[in-house]
Motif scaffolding. Structure first.
Motif, PDB file in Angstrom:
ATOM      1  N   LEU A 256       0.722  -1.005  -0.209  1.00 58.11           N
ATOM      2  CA  LEU A 256      -0.048  -0.205   0.253  1.00 58.11           C
ATOM      3  C   LEU A 256       0.896   1.304  -0.056  1.00 58.11           C
ATOM      4  O   LEU A 256       0.860   2.589  -1.181  1.00 58.11           O
ATOM      5  CB  LEU A 256      -0.975   0.139   1.107  1.00 58.11           C
ATOM      6  CG  LEU A 256      -1.653   1.177   1.429  1.00 58.11           C
ATOM      7  CD1 LEU A 256      -2.747   1.698   0.535  1.00 58.11           C
ATOM      8  CD2 LEU A 256      -2.118   1.240   2.857  1.00 58.11           C
ATOM      9  N   PHE A 257       1.869   1.432   0.760  1.00 59.83           N
ATOM     10  CA  PHE A 257       2.668   2.631   0.990  1.00 59.83           C
ATOM     11  C   PHE A 257       3.605   2.686  -0.292  1.00 59.83           C
ATOM     12  O   PHE A 257       4.532   4.170  -0.397  1.00 59.83           O
ATOM     13  CB  PHE A 257       3.510   2.447   2.278  1.00 59.83           C
ATOM     14  CG  PHE A 257       2.456   2.914   3.448  1.00 59.83           C
ATOM     15  CD1 PHE A 257       1.948   4.294   3.906  1.00 59.83           C
ATOM     16  CD2 PHE A 257       1.315   2.280   4.566  1.00 59.83           C
ATOM     17  CE1 PHE A 257       0.534   4.375   4.432  1.00 59.83           C
ATOM     18  CE2 PHE A 257       0.778   2.457   5.159  1.00 59.83           C
ATOM     19  CZ  PHE A 257       0.562   3.538   4.890  1.00 59.83           C
TER      20      PHE A 257
ATOM     21  N   LEU B 131       3.473   1.786  -3.623  1.00 60.60           N
ATOM     22  CA  LEU B 131       2.131   2.238  -4.029  1.00 60.60           C
ATOM     23  C   LEU B 131       1.781   4.352  -4.142  1.00 60.60           C
ATOM     24  O   LEU B 131       2.141   4.597  -5.031  1.00 60.60           O
ATOM     25  CB  LEU B 131       1.067   1.974  -4.636  1.00 60.60           C
ATOM     26  CG  LEU B 131       1.049  -0.164  -5.086  1.00 60.60           C
ATOM     27  CD1 LEU B 131       0.043  -0.400  -5.509  1.00 60.60           C
ATOM     28  CD2 LEU B 131       2.298   0.077  -6.535  1.00 60.60           C
ATOM     29  N   HIS B 132       1.315   3.809  -2.823  1.00 61.41           N
ATOM     30  CA  HIS B 132       1.541   5.670  -2.202  1.00 61.41           C
ATOM     31  C   HIS B 132       2.749   5.636  -2.190  1.00 61.41           C
ATOM     32  O   HIS B 132       2.500   7.049  -3.487  1.00 61.41           O
ATOM     33  CB  HIS B 132       0.706   4.843  -0.949  1.00 61.41           C
ATOM     34  CG  HIS B 132       0.929   6.708  -0.544  1.00 61.41           C
ATOM     35  ND1 HIS B 132       1.849   7.662   0.485  1.00 61.41           N
ATOM     36  CD2 HIS B 132      -0.609   7.411  -0.080  1.00 61.41           C
ATOM     37  CE1 HIS B 132       0.928   8.574   0.334  1.00 61.41           C
ATOM     38  NE2 HIS B 132      -0.063   8.438   0.035  1.00 61.41           N
TER      39      HIS B 132
ATOM     40  N   GLU C  68       3.454   6.831  -6.231  1.00 67.93           N
ATOM     41  CA  GLU C  68       2.529   8.028  -7.445  1.00 67.93           C
ATOM     42  C   GLU C  68       3.387   9.013  -6.602  1.00 67.93           C
ATOM     43  O   GLU C  68       2.470   9.827  -7.855  1.00 67.93           O
ATOM     44  CB  GLU C  68       1.346   7.078  -7.358  1.00 67.93           C
ATOM     45  CG  GLU C  68       0.047   8.478  -7.687  1.00 67.93           C
ATOM     46  CD  GLU C  68       0.078   7.525  -9.018  1.00 67.93           C
ATOM     47  OE1 GLU C  68       0.857   6.328  -9.643  1.00 67.93           O
ATOM     48  OE2 GLU C  68      -0.320   8.844 -10.137  1.00 67.93           O
ATOM     49  N   PHE C  69       2.912   9.379  -6.098  1.00 70.37           N
ATOM     50  CA  PHE C  69       3.533  11.004  -4.758  1.00 70.37           C
ATOM     51  C   PHE C  69       5.346  10.782  -6.519  1.00 70.37           C
ATOM     52  O   PHE C  69       5.362  12.169  -6.169  1.00 70.37           O
ATOM     53  CB  PHE C  69       3.905  10.826  -3.540  1.00 70.37           C
ATOM     54  CG  PHE C  69       4.699  12.364  -2.642  1.00 70.37           C
ATOM     55  CD1 PHE C  69       3.540  12.988  -3.326  1.00 70.37           C
ATOM     56  CD2 PHE C  69       5.267  12.611  -2.090  1.00 70.37           C
ATOM     57  CE1 PHE C  69       3.737  13.828  -3.059  1.00 70.37           C
ATOM     58  CE2 PHE C  69       5.514  13.456  -1.777  1.00 70.37           C
ATOM     59  CZ  PHE C  69       4.839  14.527  -2.348  1.00 70.37           C
TER      60      PHE C  69
ATOM     61  N   LEU D 241       4.026  12.312  -8.992  1.00 62.19           N
ATOM     62  CA  LEU D 241       3.025  13.354  -8.987  1.00 62.19           C
ATOM     63  C   LEU D 241       4.950  14.917  -8.641  1.00 62.19           C
ATOM     64  O   LEU D 241       4.191  15.443 -10.113  1.00 62.19           O
ATOM     65  CB  LEU D 241       2.181  13.657  -7.963  1.00 62.19           C
ATOM     66  CG  LEU D 241       1.419  15.251  -8.048  1.00 62.19           C
ATOM     67  CD1 LEU D 241       0.381  15.214  -9.119  1.00 62.19           C
ATOM     68  CD2 LEU D 241       0.939  14.821  -6.566  1.00 62.19           C
TER      69      LEU D 241
ATOM     70  N   TYR E  85       6.136  15.017 -11.965  1.00 62.69           N
ATOM     71  CA  TYR E  85       5.701  15.678 -13.335  1.00 62.69           C
ATOM     72  C   TYR E  85       5.620  17.190 -13.050  1.00 62.69           C
ATOM     73  O   TYR E  85       6.099  17.639 -14.660  1.00 62.69           O
ATOM     74  CB  TYR E  85       3.777  14.500 -13.292  1.00 62.69           C
ATOM     75  CG  TYR E  85       3.005  16.026 -14.099  1.00 62.69           C
ATOM     76  CD1 TYR E  85       2.954  15.846 -15.550  1.00 62.69           C
ATOM     77  CD2 TYR E  85       2.102  16.552 -13.305  1.00 62.69           C
ATOM     78  CE1 TYR E  85       1.873  16.405 -16.124  1.00 62.69           C
ATOM     79  CE2 TYR E  85       0.770  17.452 -13.758  1.00 62.69           C
ATOM     80  CZ  TYR E  85       1.491  17.192 -14.727  1.00 62.69           C
ATOM     81  OH  TYR E  85       0.029  17.859 -15.530  1.00 62.69           O
TER      82      TYR E  85
ATOM     83  N   PHE F 156       2.359  11.639 -17.629  1.00 65.24           N
ATOM     84  CA  PHE F 156       1.444  11.169 -16.360  1.00 65.24           C
ATOM     85  C   PHE F 156       0.721  10.016 -17.223  1.00 65.24           C
ATOM     86  O   PHE F 156       0.616   9.202 -16.066  1.00 65.24           O
ATOM     87  CB  PHE F 156       1.528  12.123 -15.265  1.00 65.24           C
ATOM     88  CG  PHE F 156       0.701  12.782 -14.177  1.00 65.24           C
ATOM     89  CD1 PHE F 156       0.919  13.228 -13.188  1.00 65.24           C
ATOM     90  CD2 PHE F 156       0.120  11.213 -13.787  1.00 65.24           C
ATOM     91  CE1 PHE F 156       1.121  13.583 -12.106  1.00 65.24           C
ATOM     92  CE2 PHE F 156      -0.061  10.703 -12.571  1.00 65.24           C
ATOM     93  CZ  PHE F 156       0.040  11.596 -11.884  1.00 65.24           C
TER      94      PHE F 156
ATOM     95  N   HIS G 220       0.673   6.694 -15.035  1.00 66.90           N
ATOM     96  CA  HIS G 220      -0.566   6.395 -14.068  1.00 66.90           C
ATOM     97  C   HIS G 220      -1.103   5.273 -13.718  1.00 66.90           C
ATOM     98  O   HIS G 220      -1.659   4.150 -13.732  1.00 66.90           O
ATOM     99  CB  HIS G 220      -1.748   7.721 -13.927  1.00 66.90           C
ATOM    100  CG  HIS G 220      -2.703   7.611 -13.349  1.00 66.90           C
ATOM    101  ND1 HIS G 220      -2.659   8.223 -11.515  1.00 66.90           N
ATOM    102  CD2 HIS G 220      -3.703   7.613 -13.549  1.00 66.90           C
ATOM    103  CE1 HIS G 220      -4.069   8.485 -11.289  1.00 66.90           C
ATOM    104  NE2 HIS G 220      -4.451   7.426 -11.668  1.00 66.90           N
TER     105      HIS G 220
ATOM    106  N   MET H   8       0.805   2.727 -13.238  1.00 69.48           N
ATOM    107  CA  MET H   8       0.491   2.693 -11.641  1.00 69.48           C
ATOM    108  C   MET H   8      -0.495   1.653 -11.047  1.00 69.48           C
ATOM    109  O   MET H   8      -1.176   1.038  -9.794  1.00 69.48           O
ATOM    110  CB  MET H   8       0.065   3.917 -10.581  1.00 69.48           C
ATOM    111  CG  MET H   8       0.349   3.478  -9.154  1.00 69.48           C
ATOM    112  SD  MET H   8      -1.235   3.264  -8.582  1.00 69.48           S
ATOM    113  CE  MET H   8      -1.908   4.945  -8.293  1.00 69.48           C
ATOM    114  N   VAL H   9      -1.457   1.730 -12.225  1.00 66.29           N
ATOM    115  CA  VAL H   9      -3.316   1.184 -12.095  1.00 66.29           C
ATOM    116  C   VAL H   9      -3.020  -0.136 -11.807  1.00 66.29           C
ATOM    117  O   VAL H   9      -3.714  -0.931 -11.231  1.00 66.29           O
ATOM    118  CB  VAL H   9      -4.221   1.846 -12.650  1.00 66.29           C
ATOM    119  CG1 VAL H   9      -5.359   1.503 -13.062  1.00 66.29           C
ATOM    120  CG2 VAL H   9      -4.478   3.756 -12.157  1.00 66.29           C
TER     121      VAL H   9
END
Lengths: 297, 675, 480
Positions: free
Chosen positions: B137-138, B140-141, B144-145, B148, B151, B171, B175, B178-179
Motif C-alpha cells: 500500500l505505502f 504504491l502510495h 505515485e507521489f 506526481l 510530473y 503522467f 498513472h 500504477m493502476v
C-alpha cells in the motif's frame, strides 16, 4: 619474459611483415621492384623525427595517438602468442576486445578533434566499421568461450587444442578470417582511411610522430589479430615445448598476414554500405557458428 | 549505532525544506542554498542509516508511523541491504543535483522556483520512502507521489510547447502503470487480507497452486508497472519526451533515482514477494528479453539524435535495458544455478549503481553546456572543451564509463553482465544471443558517445558570439567532479563495491543460497577472478592491467619523443582552399548516416490519435432527445387536447355538468345494485 | 470553541440544524454586503457546531448519538405506538458527511460573496444576493438534516428540500437557459421523490413498529424488502443523476456556483441497504457501472468545462453506488472506501468547480477550445485545478488515493474508468492552463480576493481530509 615476447613480436614483427608484404606480394603483383623489406621502419623513424603540426585544440589530439598505441600493446599483452599471455590472469576476452576498442576510440577522437570535414567523415566511417566488424570478433570469441567454458583467452586456446577441431570452431575461424581484412584496415575495407578518396580520413591533419604512432599501432594490430586467429582458432602447435610453440605460432601468423596482404593487393575498395551488407552476412555466419557451439557441435 | 528514526528525520527535514523553499521562493539564490543544505543534511542521515544497513544488517523503525488497520498496513520504515544500496545512490544524487541546481535553475528567469525546489526535495523524499517501506500500500502510495512530484518538474518549463504534451504523456503512462500495479495488489490483497511484502509472498504461494493464470496476470501487471517507470520499451515511450523537457538537474535526478526504481521494484518484488518457482524463471526470461529490446532500440535510436538531452534519454532507456537483462537473467537462473544467478543479480545491481553515477553526470554535463550556450542542439554548439575544460573532462570520463572503457566503472558492470550471459547461456542458450546484442550495443553506445563528445565537447569551438567564454560556476563544477571521481574509483577498485553489493544480493536470496563471495570472485582485493563451479571463467584486474597500460603509455611517449620532433600550430588544411569553420563544420545528422539509415524506422513516432467525434453514438446516448423530450411533448399534447374543451363558453360548462351528473348517478346506481 | 467541545453532541444537534435555517430566513430580507456577512456568519456557526459535534463523535466512533424529537400520532393507529418521524442522530457516516457538507458549505458561501459581483465577466451580477444566500443556506440546512437524519421519513423531508433548493439555485439567473434547466432538475428529481414516497408507504404498511427507522429493511418480508429498496434506489438514481436520469445534471450547470458537492445525498439512502439479495446489488452495480462508462464516453467529447465537471460528478456518484453495491455483496472494505470517496470526491470536485468558477469569473468563457495559457495569468487557479484533478484521480498524497484504494478492492473495472477520466482531465488541464495565452485569457485583469483564499483552503483540505475521514470510514458498519 613473456612481456618482452609479446611486446617485441607486436612492435617488431608488425612492420617487418608489412615490409615483406610490400616487397614480396604487392610489388610482385604490380610487377615492380618494391622497397627494401625494412622500409616500414625507415618510414617510422623518419616520421618520428619530423615536425609535429597541430591544427586543433591540444589535449585530446596530443594524447589520442599515444592512447591508441598503448591500447594495442596492452591488447597484445592479453593475446596468447604461442605462450600463456603475460596479463592473461588479469583480463579475459572482453577486456581484450575493449582494449582493441580503445585503439579505435583513439583514432576516432583524433578525427573528431581535427574537425576537418574529411577527418569527421573518416571518423564516422571508422565508427561504422567498428560497429559492424567488432560483433564478428566477439561472436567468434564467445563461440570459443562456450566451447571451453571460460572466457580467458589462454583457456580457449588450450581447450581447442586439447579437444581438437569442431564444426563451430571451424565456422568461427572462417567468419573471423572473413572479417580480418576489415579489422586490420586492409583493402577492400580500408574505408575509413581511404587515402585516394578522403586523404587518410581521421589522420588528415596528422604529421610526424603522431602519424608514426598510429602507423606503428596498426602494424602491431595486424599481429594481434592474426595471433588471436592463430592461437585460438588454429591451435596446432600450442602443445610444443618452449621454442617450438612460439615458432609454430609465428609460422601461422606469417601465413595469415601474407594471405591478408594478397587479398589486399588484388581487391578494390568497397563503399561503406556495401561493406555493411557484407558484414551482416559475416555476422550471420558467425552466429551460425555460435549456434553450433550451443548445441555442442 | 543509528536507527531508522534518522531516516524519518531526514524525510521530515525534506518536507520542512520543501515548505521553507516554497515560502522563500521569491529569493531565488537563498532558496537554492536552503534546498542544498536540506538535501545535504538529509543525505548524510540517509547515508548513515543505509551504511549501517549495508554493513551491519537491516535497520528498522521501532514503531509504525501510522497504521491503516482496515487494510492491515502499518507504515513501518525498514532499510535492508538492497534498499541501502539504492539509498546510497539517492543520497549522492540528491546532493549533487541540488548543488548543481543552485546556479543552473537561475536561467529560467521567469519561472517561480516554488515549482522547483520544493518539488525536487519532495521527489527525493518520496524516492527514499519508496525504498524503505515493505508494504504494498505505502509502496504504491509513495510511488505515485513520486510520479506526481516528478510530473510537476517535467512541466516546469510549461510555456514551452513541447513540455506540456511531454508531461501529459508521462503522467498518463505512469498513472496507468500504477493502476496496473494497484490491480495486481488488490488481487493479492483479496487472497490474504494484508499488504505486507511477506503476506504478498504467502498469497502468491497459495495462488501458484490454485490459480497459476492469476499469478501470471499479477506478474505481468507488475512488470508493466515497473517497466513503465524504468523506461523499458515499449512501455517507456514517454521517456524521450519527458526527460529532456524537465530542467536538466531534475532530469539528472530522475535518471539517477527514479529510473533505477524500476530495477529496484523488479528485484524487490521477484525476490521478496515471490516464492521461488517456475514463474520466476519464465518471467526472468521475459524481463531479460524486454531489457534486450530496450537495449537495442533505445541505443540505436540514440545514435540518430541531434539533441543532447534526447540522446542521453534514449541511452537511459538502453542502459536500463542492460540492468533488466542482467536482473532477468539472474531471476531466470535462480532455480537452476545459484552461482550464475548471484553473479547476474550482482551484475545488474552493479550496473544500476554505475549507471546512477555516470548517467546523471552526463545529464549534468549536458546541462552545463546548455547553461553556457543556451542550446541543446549539438549542431549549434560544439568544441566546448576550449572554454569549459573541467566539464569536458568529466564528460569524457562519463562517456567512456557508459561506453564501458576498461578502468572506469561502466566496464566492470558490463563485463559482469557479459560474463553472466555467456555462462548463463550454458543453461539457457537464449541468453547468449541476448548477450551478443548487449555487446554489440555496447559498441553502439560507444559510437553514440563519441559523437556526443565529438560534437559537443572536443573539436573546434563553435558557439554563438554572445556566449560567455568561461567555465561554468563552481557550484556546477563540484557535483560533476564528485560523480566523476566516483566513476573512476568504482572502476579501479570494483571488488570493494562488489563485496557490498554481494551482501545485498545474498540478503534478498534465501540464506545459504548464494555461494561464498571468495568462491565466486576470488580472494584478491585487486583482481576479480571470476570462477563458477570451481573453474576459472574470467578475470579483470584493473590495477594490474592499468599499470601495464600506463607502462605501454610510457613506452608510447618515449617513442613519440624519440625523434625529438618540434611542435608547430597550423591552420586546418582544406585542400588549399580557405573557408570559415562554420561553413565546413560537419553536421551532426550526417555523422553515421549510412548506419542510421539501416535502422531509421526502428523507433516509430506514434502521434496521439485524434479522436473523431462519433456523432451517431453521441446522439444515441442523448437520452433527452429520444426519451424525455418526446415524453414531454406527448404530455403537452394531451394537456393541450384537454384544455381544448375549456373554451370559455358557459354553455359548454353547463353541458359538462349535466354529463358529469348523469355519470355520477349511473355510478351510484350501479354501486347500489340498482338498475 | 473549547466550551463548545465540552458540550456533548446531544446538545449540539438541534442548533446545528437550526443555524442555517435561521440564517436562510434572515438572508431573505438582506441585501448586498450585509447579506454576504450574515450568510458567512451563519455558515461559520454551522461549521463550528458541526466540528463540535464531530469532536464528540470521535470520542466514541462506533457509538450513535440520537435525539428523538417528534412522533407522528396520526400514523399510530392500531398497529403500535406512533412512529418516530423526527430524530437527529449522528454516527460515523453522519459525521463524515456532516464535515464535508459544512466545510464546503461554508467555503462556498464565502466564495459566493466574491463570485456574485459586477466584476464577474461571465455573469455580471450582484443583485438578489439575499435570495441567493437564503436558498444556499437552506440547502446547507437541508444537507445537514440529511447527514443527521435518524430515519427515512426525515431523510425524505430534507431530501425534497434539497430538490427544491437545487431548482431555485439552478434558476438563479432567471434567463431562459437556467429556468429551463432548473425546471428539468426539479421534475426529474421530484419524480424520483415519488418513488421515495411509495417506499415510505410500503414501509409503513409492512412493518409492525417504527416503520421509518433505518433498520426497517431487516424487519420486513424479503419480497417487500426488495421492492422497497428498488423504490429507494430509483429515487437515489434520480438524485444522483444515474442512468437513465443523468441528463439533468449537465444542464444544471447553469447554476451560479457549484452545488454539485451537495449531490451525495443519494449515498445516504443507499447506504441503508443491507440484507438484500445479490440480484439487487448486481442491478445496482451494473447500472452504476453503465452510467460511469456512458458518462466517461460523453465527457470525452464535451467542450464546456462545467459540463465536463458535471459529467465527471455523475461518474463519481456512480463510483460510490458501485461501492455500496459491493457492500451488498459483502465487501466491507469496498463499502467503506466508497463512503470515504464522498469526502475525497466532495473536496476534489468542489475544488475543481470553484477553480473553474474563477476561470469563468476572469475570462468570461468556459469553452475548452477558447482557453489556453491560463496558467500564466492565474497560477493559483491552475494549481487548484490540478490539485482537484489529482485528488479525484487518486494521486497521493491527496485524499483520493485512499478512497480509491479501499473502494477498488473489488471494483477493478473502476480503475480503468478512472485512468481514462484522469487522462482526460489532465489533458484538459494542459490544454487550458499551459501554452500561450488565448484571446479570452489575454484580457484578464488579475486581482487577489477571497476566492483565492477559499480555493487554497480547499486545496489544503484535499491533501488532509483523509486523515480525518479514514478513521470515520473504518467505523461505518455494513448497513445501518
Amino acid at each position: 619474459m613473456t612481456f618482452a615476447i609479446n611486446i617485441g613480436l607486436a612492435l617488431l614483427l608488425g612492420p617487418l611483415l608489412a615490409g615483406v608484404v610490400r616487397k614480396m606480394i604487392r610489388a610482385r603483383v604490380h610487377s615492380r621492384q618494391g622497397p627494401p623489406i625494412v622500409q616500414p621502419f625507415y618510414d617510422l623513424f623518419k616520421l618520428l623525427g619530423k615536425e609535429d603540426l597541430e591544427s586543433g585544440p591540444g589535449l585530446v589530439l596530443r594524447y589520442a595517438p599515444m592512447v591508441a598505441f598503448a591500447a594495442i600493446l596492452a591488447a597484445a599483452l592479453l593475446t596468447p602468442m604461442g605462450l600463456r599471455p603475460p596479463l592473461g590472469g588479469y583480463g579475459d576476452m572482453i577486456v581484450f576486445t575493449y582494449f582493441i576498442t580503445i585503439a579505435v576510440v583513439g583514432v576516432i577522437m583524433t578525427g573528431l578533434t581535427s574537425a576537418s570535414p574529411y577527418s569527421m567523415l573518416g571518423a564516422g566511417r571508422e565508427i561504422m566499421m567498428h560497429l559492424i566488424v567488432e560483433p564478428v570478433l566477439i561472436i567468434c570469441l564467445v563461440t570459443a568461450a562456450i566451447k571451453c567454458g571460460s572466457l580467458l583467452m589462454w583457456d580457449m586456446a588450450a581447450s581447442n587444442y586439447v579437444n581438437g577441431p569442431s564444426i563451430s570452431m571451424v565456422v568461427a575461424a572462417v567468419a573471423l578470417f572473413l572479417a580480418l581484412q576489415a579489422q586490420i584496415g586492409k583493402l577492400p575495407f580500408d574505408i575509413p582511411e581511404a587515402e585516394t578518396e578522403i586523404m587518410g580520413g581521421p589522420f588528415i591533419e596528422l604529421s610526424g610522430p603522431k602519424l608514426a604512432l598510429f602507423q606503428w599501432a596498426f602494424f602491431a594490430r595486424q599481429i594481434v589479430y592474426a595471433s588471436v586467429l592463430a592461437a585460438i582458432f588454429i591451435p596446432w602447435g600450442t602443445g610444443f615445448a618452449l621454442p617450438w610453440n612460439i615458432a609454430a605460432h609465428l609460422l601461422k601468423v606469417i601465413v595469415i598476414i601474407l594471405l591478408v596482404g594478397l587479398i589486399d593487393v588484388v581487391n578494390p575498395r568497397l563503399r561503406i554500405d556495401q561493406a555493411m551488407t557484407y558484414f551482416f552476412g559475416v555476422i550471420f555466419v558467425a552466429l551460425v557458428g555460435m549456434g553450433f557451439a550451443l548445441i555442442g557441435a | 549505532m543509528v536507527d531508522a528514526d534518522l531516516l524519518i528525520a531526514a524525510l521530515v527535514l525534506l518536507v520542512a525544506g520543501a515548505i521553507i523553499t516554497t515560502v522563500i521562493a521569491r529569493y531565488r539564490r537563498l532558496c537554492g542554498y536552503v534546498a542544498f543544505v536540506t538535501a545535504l543534511i538529509a543525505a548524510i542521515w540517509v547515508t548513515m542509516v543505509a551504511w549501517q544497513a549495508l554493513t551491519v544488517g537491516p535497520v528498522q523503525a521501532r514503531v509504525p508511523l501510522l497504521t491503516i488497520t482496515e487494510l492491515g498496513s502499518p507504515l513501518l520504515f525498514v532499510v535492508d541491504q538492497l534498499s541501502a544500496v539504492f539509498l546510497l545512490i539517492t543520497a549522492l544524487i540528491m546532493v549533487c543535483t541540488t548543488l548543481f541546481s543552485m546556479r543552473y535553475i537561475l536561467i529560467y528567469e521567469r519561472y517561480s522556483l516554488a515549482r522547483y525546489y520544493p518539488l525536487l526535495l519532495l521527489f527525493f523524499g518520496s524516492v527514499i520512502s519508496v525504498l524503505s517501506v515493505h508494504n504494498m500500500l505505502f509502496f504504491l502510495h509513495f510511488w505515485e507521489f513520486m510520479t506526481l512530484t516528478s510530473y510537476v518538474l517535467v512541466v516546469f518549463h510549461w510555456v514551452n510547447p513541447d513540455s506540456g504534451p511531454a508531461g501529459l504523456r508521462y503522467f498518463i503512462a505512469t498513472h496507468v502503470a500504477m493502476v496496473c500495479m494497484l490491480i495486481a495488489t488488490i488481487i493479492v490483497y483479496r487472497q490474504v487480507g494484508s499488504l505486507e511484502f511477506a503476506a504478498v509472498r504467502e498469497a502468491i504461494a497459495e495462488l501458484t497452486v490454485t490459480s497459476p493464470a492469476t499469478v501470471h496476470l499479477i506478474l505481468a501487471l507488475f512488470v508493466v508497472g515497473f517497466a513503465t517507470k524504468a523506461g523499458i520499451l515499449p512501455f517507456g515511450f514517454w521517456m524521450p519526451d519527458a526527460y529532456p523537457a524537465a530542467p536538466t538537474a531534475a532530469s539528472a535526478a530522475f535518471v539517477g533515482t527514479m529510473c533505477k526504481l524500476g530495477v529496484y521494484g523488479i528485484v524487490r518484488f521477484f525476490t521478496t514477494c515471490l516464492p521461488l518457482s517456475h514463474f520466476v524463471t519464465t518471467w526472468g526470461i521475459i524481463i531479460a528479453v524486454l531489457g534486450t529490446i530496450s537495449i537495442f532500440i533505445g541505443t540505436i535510436t540514440a545514435l540518430q539524435q541531434t539533441d543532447s538531452k534526447r540522446l542521453l534519454t534514449f541511452h537511459a532507456i538502453g542502459q536500463t535495458g542492460y540492468m533488466w537483462l542482467a536482473v532477468g537473467l539472474g531471476l531466470a537462473l535462480l532455480r537452476i544455478s545459484p552461482a550464475v544467478a548471484t553473479l547476474a543479480l550482482l551484475a545488474g545491481l552493479f550496473h544500476t549503481v554505475n549507471n546512477a553515477l555516470f548517467k546523471p553526470l552526463l545529464f549534468l554535463n549536458a546541462g552545463a553546456a546548455l547553461y553556457r550556450t543556451g542550446t541543446r542542439d549539438m549542431d549549434k554548439a560544439g568544441g566546448l572543451m576550449a572554454i569549459m575544460p573541467v566539464t569536458a573532462v568529466t564528460a569524457i570520463i562519463a562517456s567512456l564509463a557508459i561506453a564501458g572503457i576498461p578502468g572506469l566503472n561502466g566496464f566492470v558492470s558490463k563485463w559482469l553482465i557479459f560474463q553472466s550471459t555467456v555462462v548463463g547461456g550454458f543453461e539457457l542458450p537464449v541468453f547468449v544471443f541476448l548477450g551478443i546484442v548487449a555487446i554489440f550495443i555496447s559498441a553502439v553506445t560507444l559510437a553514440s558517445f563519441l559523437k556526443f563528445l565529438g560534437m559537443l565537447f572536443v573539436g573546434r569551438l563553435h558557439v554563438s558570439p554572445e556566449v560567455e567564454r568561461r567555465e561554468v560556476p563552481l557550484t556546477m563544477v563540484i557535483p560533476q567532479v564528485t560523480i566523476a571521481i566516483f566513476c573512476v574509483l568504482f572502476g579501479v577498485l570494483p571488488i570493494l563495491v562488489m563485496r557490498h553489493l554481494y551482501t545485498a544480493v545474498s540478503a534478498i536470496l534465501p540464506s545459504g543460497y548464494s555461494p561464498a563471495f571468495a568462491s565466486l570472485f576470488g580472494t584478491s582485493p585487486l583482481t576479480v577472478n571470476l570462477s563458477l563451479s570451481g573453474a576459472p571463467a574470467g578475470a579483470w584486474g584493473p590495477i594490474v592491467i592499468l599499470v601495464a597500460f600506463a607502462g605501454c603509455l610510457a613506452l608510447a611517449y618515449l617513442i613519440f619523443r624519440m625523434g625529438g620532433a618540434r611542435t608547430r600550430e597550423v591552420p586546418m588544411w582544406l585542400c588549399g582552399e580557405e573557408h570559415d569553420f562554420a561553413e565546413v563544420r560537419y553536421p551532426v545528422h550526417s555523422f553515421l548516416l549510412t548506419f542510421n539509415r539501416y535502422f531509421a524506422k526502428i523507433y516509430p513516432s506514434i502521434p496521439f490519435a485524434q479522436l473523431a467525434r462519433p456523432t451517431a453514438v453521441l446522439k444515441l446516448l442523448d437520452i433527452d432527445r429520444w426519451v424525455y423530450d418526446p415524453m414531454f411533448r406527448a404530455l403537452r399534447w394531451i394537456m393541450r387536447g384537454m384544455s381544448a374543451s375549456h373554451t370559455g363558453l358557459p354553455q359548454f360548462y353547463m353541458l359538462w355538468m349535466i354529463v358529469g351528473a348523469a355519470l355520477a348517478v349511473i355510478v351510484l346506481f350501479s354501486m347500489a345494485g340498482g338498475l | 470553541m473549547s466550551a463548545l467541545l465540552q458540550m456533548s453532541a446531544r446538545d449540539l444537534l438541534v442548533p446545528l440544524v437550526a443555524a442555517p435555517l435561521i440564517g436562510a430566513l434572515l438572508c431573505i430580507f438582506l441585501k448586498r454586503r450585509l447579506s454576504d456577512f450574515v450568510a458567512a456568519i451563519f455558515a461559520a456557526i454551522t461549521l463550528v457546531l458541526a466540528i463540535g459535534t464531530i469532536g464528540d463523535v470521535f470520542a466514541n466512533l462506533s457509538h450513535t448519538v440520537s435525539v428523538p424529537l417528534a412522533r407522528l400520532a396520526m400514523l399510530g393507529g392500531e398497529t403500535g405506538p406512533a412512529p418516530l418521524v423526527f430524530e437527529l442522530s449522528i454516527d460515523a457516516l453522519g459525521a463524515l458527511m456532516l464535515f464535508i457538507v459544512t466545510v464546503i458549505g461554508f467555503l462556498v458561501v464565502v466564495y459566493s460573496s466574491a463570485y456574485l459581483s459586477p466584476n464577474n465577466v461571465e455573469h455580471p451580477a450582484g443583485e438578489a444576493k439575499g435570495r441567493y444566500y437564503a436558498w444556499l443556506l437552506l440547502f446547507l440546512g437541508a444537507m445537514v438534516g440529511i447527514a443527521l437524519a435518524g430515519n427515512f421519513f426525515q431523510l425524505f423531508i430534507f431530501w425534497e428540500l434539497t430538490t427544491l433548493c437545487s431548482w431555485a439555485l439552478i434558476s438563479h439567473y432567471q434567463n431562459e437557459e437556467s429556468l429551463r434547466a432548473g425546471f428539468k432538475a426539479l421534475i426529474m428529481t421530484a419524480i424520483g421523490g415519488l418513488f421515495f414516497i411509495l417506499a415510505l408507504v410500503l414501509m409503513y404498511l409492512s412493518a409492525d413498529s417504527e416503520p421509518f427507522a433505518f433498520d426497517v429493511l431487516s424487519r420486513v418480508a424479503p419480497g417487500v424488502r426488495t421492492t422497497i429498496f428498488v423504490f429507494l434506489l430509483i429515487a437515489a438514481w434520480a438524485k444522483a443523476a444515474q442512468f437513465p436520469f443523468f441528463t439533468w445534471l449537465p444542464d444544471a450547470m447553469a447554476a451560479p456556483t457549484p452545488i454539485s458537492c451537495y449531490l451525495h445525498a443519494a449515498a445516504r439512502t443507499v447506504s441503508a441497504s443491507f440484507g438484500l439479495s445479490y440480484g439487487v446489488g448486481l442491478l445496482m452495480g451494473i447500472m452504476a457501472l453503465g452510467t460511469i462508462f456512458i458518462v466517461v464516453f460523453l465527457f470525452l467529447f464535451q467542450d464546456d468545462l462545467k459540463k465536463i465537471l458535471a459529467l465527471s460528478t455523475i461518474a463519481h456518484l456512480g463510483y460510490i453506488l458501485v461501492a455500496c453495491a459491493m457492500g451488498i455483496w459483502g465487501s466491507t472494505t469496498a463499502f467503506q472506501g466508497g463512503l470515504l470517496h464522498i469526502a475525497a470526491h466532495g473536496c476534489g470536485k468542489g475544488l475543481l468547480f470553484l477553480s473553474v468558477g474563477m476561470l469563468t469569473y476572469y475570462t468570461g468563457t468556459r469553452q475548452v477550445s477558447e482557453l489556453s495559457g491560463v496558467g500564466a495569468k492565474l497560477p493559483l487557479v491552475a494549481l487548484a485545478f490540478f490539485v482537484g484533478a489529482f485528488t479525484i484521480a487518486g494521486v497521493p498524497p491527496l485524499a483520493g488515493f485512499w478512497s480509491k484504494f479501499l473502494g477498488a478492492v473489488i471494483a477493478i473495472l473502476l480503475l480503468a474508468e478512472s485512468a481514462i477520466a484522469f487522462g482526460f482531465f489532465l489533458w484538459i488541464g494542459h490544454r487550458v492552463f499551459f501554452g500561450k495565452p488565448s484571446a479570452a485569457v489575454a484580457q484578464v485583469e488579475k486581482s487577489i480576493g477571497v476566492m483565492h483564499v477559499v480555493i487554497v483552503l480547499l486545496a489544503i483540505l484535499c491533501a488532509t481530509v483523509h486523515i480525518y475521514a479514514i478513521p470515520l470510514a473504518e467505523h461505518i458498519p455494513l448497513g445501518m
